[in-house]
Design a protein around this motif. Sequence first.
Motif, short mmCIF file in Angstrom:
data_model
loop_
_atom_site.label_atom_id
_atom_site.label_comp_id
_atom_site.label_asym_id
_atom_site.label_seq_id
_atom_site.Cartn_x
_atom_site.Cartn_y
_atom_site.Cartn_z
N UNK A 1 10.05 1.24 -8.53
CA UNK A 1 9.06 1.81 -9.26
C UNK A 1 8.75 0.16 -10.20
N UNK A 2 10.18 -0.34 -9.98
CA UNK A 2 10.60 -1.21 -11.17
C UNK A 2 9.73 -2.62 -10.59
N UNK A 3 9.57 -2.41 -9.02
CA UNK A 3 7.92 -2.98 -8.88
C UNK A 3 7.17 -3.08 -9.01
N UNK A 4 6.46 -1.93 -9.37
CA UNK A 4 5.06 -1.16 -9.87
C UNK A 4 4.35 -2.47 -10.40
N UNK A 5 4.86 -3.07 -11.61
CA UNK A 5 3.91 -4.15 -12.70
C UNK A 5 3.77 -4.96 -12.28
N UNK A 6 4.57 -5.65 -10.93
CA UNK A 6 4.47 -6.98 -10.35
C UNK A 6 2.51 -6.53 -9.48
N UNK A 7 3.30 -5.29 -8.56
CA UNK A 7 2.13 -4.81 -7.68
C UNK A 7 0.74 -4.93 -8.10
N UNK A 8 0.87 -4.60 -9.82
CA UNK A 8 -0.53 -4.03 -10.55
C UNK A 8 -0.66 -5.49 -10.58
N UNK B 1 -2.71 -7.30 -8.37
CA UNK B 1 -3.36 -6.99 -7.81
C UNK B 1 -5.15 -6.85 -8.46
N UNK B 2 -4.81 -6.74 -9.72
CA UNK B 2 -5.44 -7.69 -10.52
C UNK B 2 -6.22 -9.09 -10.63
N UNK C 1 -10.05 -13.16 -5.88
CA UNK C 1 -10.23 -13.66 -4.52
C UNK C 1 -11.87 -13.18 -4.89
N UNK C 2 -12.18 -14.14 -3.27
CA UNK C 2 -13.79 -13.27 -2.96
C UNK C 2 -13.98 -11.64 -2.91
N UNK C 3 -14.75 -10.87 -3.14
CA UNK C 3 -15.05 -9.34 -2.09
C UNK C 3 -15.12 -9.70 -1.00
N UNK C 4 -14.53 -8.77 -0.08
CA UNK C 4 -15.49 -8.82 0.92
C UNK C 4 -15.93 -6.90 1.37
N UNK D 1 0.56 -1.02 0.21
CA UNK D 1 -0.22 0.16 0.14
C UNK D 1 0.77 1.56 -0.19
N UNK D 2 1.61 1.21 0.94
CA UNK D 2 2.91 2.42 1.03
C UNK D 2 3.04 2.57 -0.42
#
Length: 84
Positions: free
Chosen positions: A62-69, A72-73, A79-82, A1-2
């Motif tokens: 910044x190089x991690x952002x594509x993996x984090x995206x 998240x997708x 995953x079930x919605x909470x 999140x950070x």
Amino acid sequence: MILGTLAQGPAGFAELARALPGISESVLSDRLGELARVDLVSRRVREGPPLGVSYQLTERGAALLPALDALARWADENLPARDC
């Protein structure tokens, strides 16, 4: 999140705390220190007055952002919605 929050651009500690509701200031401080130690986030002291600190992603962070995206997708799709 950070890291996701810092993807928007540099932010001060108070800005990060507001953007991440539910995280205590001590935990946020600890996590920022850990991220700085592994060179994902840089910490810059702004000379005052008022004295301030800002954080931003390093090139490595910044190089991690594509993996984090991608994670998240995947989570959104698998995953079930909470109800929060």
